[in-house]
Design a protein around this motif. Structure first.
Motif, PDB file in Angstrom:
ATOM      1  N   ARG A 121      45.572  16.108  15.443  1.00  0.00           N
ATOM      2  CA  ARG A 121      47.254  16.291  15.377  1.00  0.00           C
ATOM      3  C   ARG A 121      47.396  17.236  13.783  1.00  0.00           C
ATOM      4  O   ARG A 121      48.456  17.670  14.269  1.00  0.00           O
ATOM      5  CB  ARG A 121      46.660  14.931  14.722  1.00  0.00           C
ATOM      6  CG  ARG A 121      48.687  14.084  14.659  1.00  0.00           C
ATOM      7  CD  ARG A 121      49.575  14.640  15.031  1.00  0.00           C
ATOM      8  NE  ARG A 121      49.191  13.573  16.399  1.00  0.00           N
ATOM      9  CZ  ARG A 121      50.103  13.534  17.509  1.00  0.00           C
ATOM     10  NH1 ARG A 121      50.849  14.792  17.778  1.00  0.00           N
ATOM     11  NH2 ARG A 121      50.139  12.334  18.339  1.00  0.00           N
ATOM     12  N   THR A 122      46.277  17.474  12.927  1.00  0.00           N
ATOM     13  CA  THR A 122      47.619  18.065  12.231  1.00  0.00           C
ATOM     14  C   THR A 122      47.076  19.714  12.268  1.00  0.00           C
ATOM     15  O   THR A 122      47.975  20.404  11.928  1.00  0.00           O
ATOM     16  CB  THR A 122      46.774  17.580   9.940  1.00  0.00           C
ATOM     17  OG1 THR A 122      45.175  17.773  10.881  1.00  0.00           O
ATOM     18  CG2 THR A 122      46.757  16.465   9.948  1.00  0.00           C
ATOM     19  N   LEU A 124      47.413  20.441  15.572  1.00  0.00           N
ATOM     20  CA  LEU A 124      48.390  21.104  16.198  1.00  0.00           C
ATOM     21  C   LEU A 124      49.843  21.262  15.916  1.00  0.00           C
ATOM     22  O   LEU A 124      50.761  21.812  16.196  1.00  0.00           O
ATOM     23  CB  LEU A 124      48.434  19.775  17.394  1.00  0.00           C
ATOM     24  CG  LEU A 124      47.510  19.763  18.140  1.00  0.00           C
ATOM     25  CD1 LEU A 124      47.523  18.552  19.124  1.00  0.00           C
ATOM     26  CD2 LEU A 124      46.893  20.778  19.141  1.00  0.00           C
ATOM     27  N   THR A 125      49.935  20.389  14.376  1.00  0.00           N
ATOM     28  CA  THR A 125      50.785  20.879  14.611  1.00  0.00           C
ATOM     29  C   THR A 125      51.665  22.030  12.950  1.00  0.00           C
ATOM     30  O   THR A 125      52.114  22.320  12.600  1.00  0.00           O
ATOM     31  CB  THR A 125      51.586  19.678  13.221  1.00  0.00           C
ATOM     32  OG1 THR A 125      49.989  19.207  11.836  1.00  0.00           O
ATOM     33  CG2 THR A 125      51.739  17.653  13.944  1.00  0.00           C
ATOM     34  N   HIS A 127      50.780  24.523  14.780  1.00  0.00           N
ATOM     35  CA  HIS A 127      51.047  25.949  16.172  1.00  0.00           C
ATOM     36  C   HIS A 127      49.992  26.100  16.322  1.00  0.00           C
ATOM     37  O   HIS A 127      49.667  27.168  17.088  1.00  0.00           O
ATOM     38  CB  HIS A 127      52.332  26.767  15.150  1.00  0.00           C
ATOM     39  CG  HIS A 127      53.624  25.830  15.150  1.00  0.00           C
ATOM     40  ND1 HIS A 127      54.220  26.162  15.521  1.00  0.00           N
ATOM     41  CD2 HIS A 127      53.750  25.673  14.027  1.00  0.00           C
ATOM     42  CE1 HIS A 127      55.633  25.653  15.181  1.00  0.00           C
ATOM     43  NE2 HIS A 127      55.333  25.640  13.786  1.00  0.00           N
ATOM     44  N   THR A 129      47.990  25.905  19.438  1.00  0.00           N
ATOM     45  CA  THR A 129      48.406  24.768  20.733  1.00  0.00           C
ATOM     46  C   THR A 129      47.354  25.788  21.214  1.00  0.00           C
ATOM     47  O   THR A 129      46.841  25.069  22.512  1.00  0.00           O
ATOM     48  CB  THR A 129      49.935  25.619  21.219  1.00  0.00           C
ATOM     49  OG1 THR A 129      50.052  27.165  21.029  1.00  0.00           O
ATOM     50  CG2 THR A 129      51.093  24.888  20.609  1.00  0.00           C
ATOM     51  N   ALA A 184      47.256  15.714  22.724  1.00  0.00           N
ATOM     52  CA  ALA A 184      47.765  16.713  22.301  1.00  0.00           C
ATOM     53  C   ALA A 184      49.733  14.645  21.975  1.00  0.00           C
ATOM     54  O   ALA A 184      49.858  15.255  20.746  1.00  0.00           O
ATOM     55  CB  ALA A 184      48.962  17.417  22.737  1.00  0.00           C
ATOM     56  N   ALA A 317      54.363  17.295  24.509  1.00  0.00           N
ATOM     57  CA  ALA A 317      53.909  18.393  23.591  1.00  0.00           C
ATOM     58  C   ALA A 317      53.779  19.246  23.036  1.00  0.00           C
ATOM     59  O   ALA A 317      53.649  19.543  21.481  1.00  0.00           O
ATOM     60  CB  ALA A 317      52.695  18.374  24.399  1.00  0.00           C
ATOM     61  N   ARG A 319      57.171  19.200  21.933  1.00  0.00           N
ATOM     62  CA  ARG A 319      57.803  19.290  20.307  1.00  0.00           C
ATOM     63  C   ARG A 319      56.844  18.489  19.731  1.00  0.00           C
ATOM     64  O   ARG A 319      57.479  17.762  18.560  1.00  0.00           O
ATOM     65  CB  ARG A 319      58.841  18.581  21.264  1.00  0.00           C
ATOM     66  CG  ARG A 319      60.192  19.110  22.557  1.00  0.00           C
ATOM     67  CD  ARG A 319      61.005  17.787  22.867  1.00  0.00           C
ATOM     68  NE  ARG A 319      61.981  17.502  22.098  1.00  0.00           N
ATOM     69  CZ  ARG A 319      62.856  16.648  21.794  1.00  0.00           C
ATOM     70  NH1 ARG A 319      63.774  16.817  23.293  1.00  0.00           N
ATOM     71  NH2 ARG A 319      63.848  15.817  20.630  1.00  0.00           N
ATOM     72  N   ARG A 320      56.039  18.154  19.718  1.00  0.00           N
ATOM     73  CA  ARG A 320      54.876  17.365  18.948  1.00  0.00           C
ATOM     74  C   ARG A 320      55.137  15.955  19.031  1.00  0.00           C
ATOM     75  O   ARG A 320      55.314  15.279  17.831  1.00  0.00           O
ATOM     76  CB  ARG A 320      54.388  18.227  17.305  1.00  0.00           C
ATOM     77  CG  ARG A 320      54.709  19.449  17.636  1.00  0.00           C
ATOM     78  CD  ARG A 320      54.453  20.378  16.142  1.00  0.00           C
ATOM     79  NE  ARG A 320      54.121  21.867  16.426  1.00  0.00           N
ATOM     80  CZ  ARG A 320      55.000  22.498  17.154  1.00  0.00           C
ATOM     81  NH1 ARG A 320      56.369  22.699  16.673  1.00  0.00           N
ATOM     82  NH2 ARG A 320      54.704  24.182  16.499  1.00  0.00           N
ATOM     83  N   ASP A 322      54.633  12.264  19.105  1.00  0.00           N
ATOM     84  CA  ASP A 322      53.493  11.533  18.287  1.00  0.00           C
ATOM     85  C   ASP A 322      53.916   9.915  19.257  1.00  0.00           C
ATOM     86  O   ASP A 322      54.660   9.742  18.578  1.00  0.00           O
ATOM     87  CB  ASP A 322      53.394  11.263  17.021  1.00  0.00           C
ATOM     88  CG  ASP A 322      51.754  10.554  16.455  1.00  0.00           C
ATOM     89  OD1 ASP A 322      51.030   9.855  17.776  1.00  0.00           O
ATOM     90  OD2 ASP A 322      51.517  10.510  15.569  1.00  0.00           O
TER      91      ASP A 322
END
Length: 394
Positions: A121-122, A124-125, A127, A129, A184, A317, A319-320, A322
């Protein structure tokens, strides 16, 4: 007719033999599952008399890529050096595994999975990808690799021999990609790999074939048991650390829809002898235009549903979003709570005490539960320190 037969005999041509039972629906009046289906026309689901031996190159390529990725992962892990010899199967040297309490699947450490491209998670946030494209090629351990590739080899060869490498490969790749997008949406702050997504895509595609041509198989219930067994074994494996069951579910849904879109064989009809070509003799087969489309409504609906799933997951995904915020119990589909690991996101923090005496030691203490561990060395990398702290706080 007699004159044609006589001419054929004079030319030394043999009359066309009746088709042998096979999984090739071109020999049966399929039309998508309706019509026909008498006992004498039914065929085994996992056996074919018309398979071609040279049509398994795409599955072989995927298997080799997975094996190469796992070997490269273990080379990067280098347990003997990074863990100071605290490894399983030390005889493998650089390719030895992390101890079972750390990785019950006999594989690399969490920090190594982060380094080679697992999703988290951290990360992917931040960027990163690109991890959505690398995670489908990674395995959490040797047990995961063996079970996954044995299943992929059997299912993949079966589908590729029947429907060709192009369609089988397309389902494999798209299922893996959709699986990464679904991962994701649910991944927590721990590394997760999604190599099982493609396997579940093949399972979904095989289930679609079974449903579509249900009347033409004489062992369909045995086939259902087989598909369910492979699904259950691999899903249960995904409840262990580092394997993402959400990517597997995404792969299964996409493979099921794509199976209705791509895995079909049009009906063939026999032409009378007077319709043969100049250099042909006997009975020919022709594909009707209607059967070329092969139930277009069903295929179009499945394609639209797949496009909807793919685009929805892609937008979410990017737009992230959760989804764990909207589903508090979903993590139980991906993890079994244990004393050795935690299924919930948690912030680990450890106190580090390093002695300056002759025999240098390092003491690591979890601030959450007070557990500590003393190491007879101090040269531990920050990434490895994070692994050890997570183990202490779990």
């Amino acid at each position: 007719m007699a004159a044609s037969a006589k001419l054929g005999a004079e030319l030394g041509l043999k009359p066309r033999q009746p088709p042998r039972p096979s999984f090739d629906f071109g020999d049966y009046p399929c039309g998508g599952g309706g019509g026909g289906g008498g006992d004498e026309d039914r065929v085994p689901f996992f056996r074919s008399a018309s398979r071609r031996r040279g049509d398994t190159w795409i599955v072989s390529l995927f298997v080799l890529l997975h094996v190469f990725a796992f070997v490269a992962t273990m080379a990067v892990n280098n347990c003997g050096e990074s863990s100071h010899g605290d490894c399983a199967l030390k005889a493998l040297g650089r390719f030895s595994f992390q101890p079972l309490p750390e990785n019950p699947l006999l594989g690399p450490s969490a920090s190594t999975l982060d380094a080679v491209g697992a999703v988290r998670r951290t990360l992917l946030t931040e960027h990163q990808t690109w991890r959505l494209f690398t995670a489908p090629w990674l395995h959490a351990g040797i047990f995961h690799l063996l079970i996954n590739l044995l299943s992929v080899t059997y299912l993949g060869i079966h589908l590729e021999q029947e429907f060709g490498p192009l369609r089988s490969g397309m389902i494999y790749i798209l299922s893996a990609l959709v699986g990464s997008l679904v991962s994701a949406l649910f991944v927590q702050d721990s590394p997760q790999v999604g190599s099982s997504a493609a396997l579940f895509g093949l399972l979904g595609a095989m289930l679609a074939v079974l449903i579509r041509y249900w009347r033409h198989f004489n062992d369909k219930f045995a086939a259902l048991v087989f598909i369910f067994s492979i699904f259950t074994i691999n899903f249960a494996l995904g409840l262990l650390p580092y394997i993402d069951n959400f990517s597997s579910m995404g792969g299964f849904i996409s493979g099921f829809l794509l199976g209705f879109v791509a895995l079909y064989k049009p009906q063939r009809r026999e032409l009378p002898p007077n319709k043969v070509g100049l250099f042909d003799y006997g009975v020919q087969s022709s594909i009707k235009l209607k059967q070329m489309l092969d139930e277009p409504v069903l295929r179009i609906v499945a394609l639209l549903l797949f496009a909807l799933v793919f685009s929805g997951c892609l937008v979410a995904a990017l737009r992230r979003i959760d989804f764990n915020q909207y589903c508090s119990w979903c993590y139980f589909l991906n993890c079994i709570p244990s004393k050795r690991w935690s299924c919930n996101d948690m912030t680990t923090s450890c106190e580090i005490l390093q002695s300056v005496e002759r025999n240098a030691e390092l003491t690591l203490t979890c601030m959450a539960n007070g557990k500590f561990r003393v190491f007879p060395f101090t040269n531990i990398s920050p990434a490895r320190m994070g692994d050890l702290c997570t183990l202490l706080c779990s």
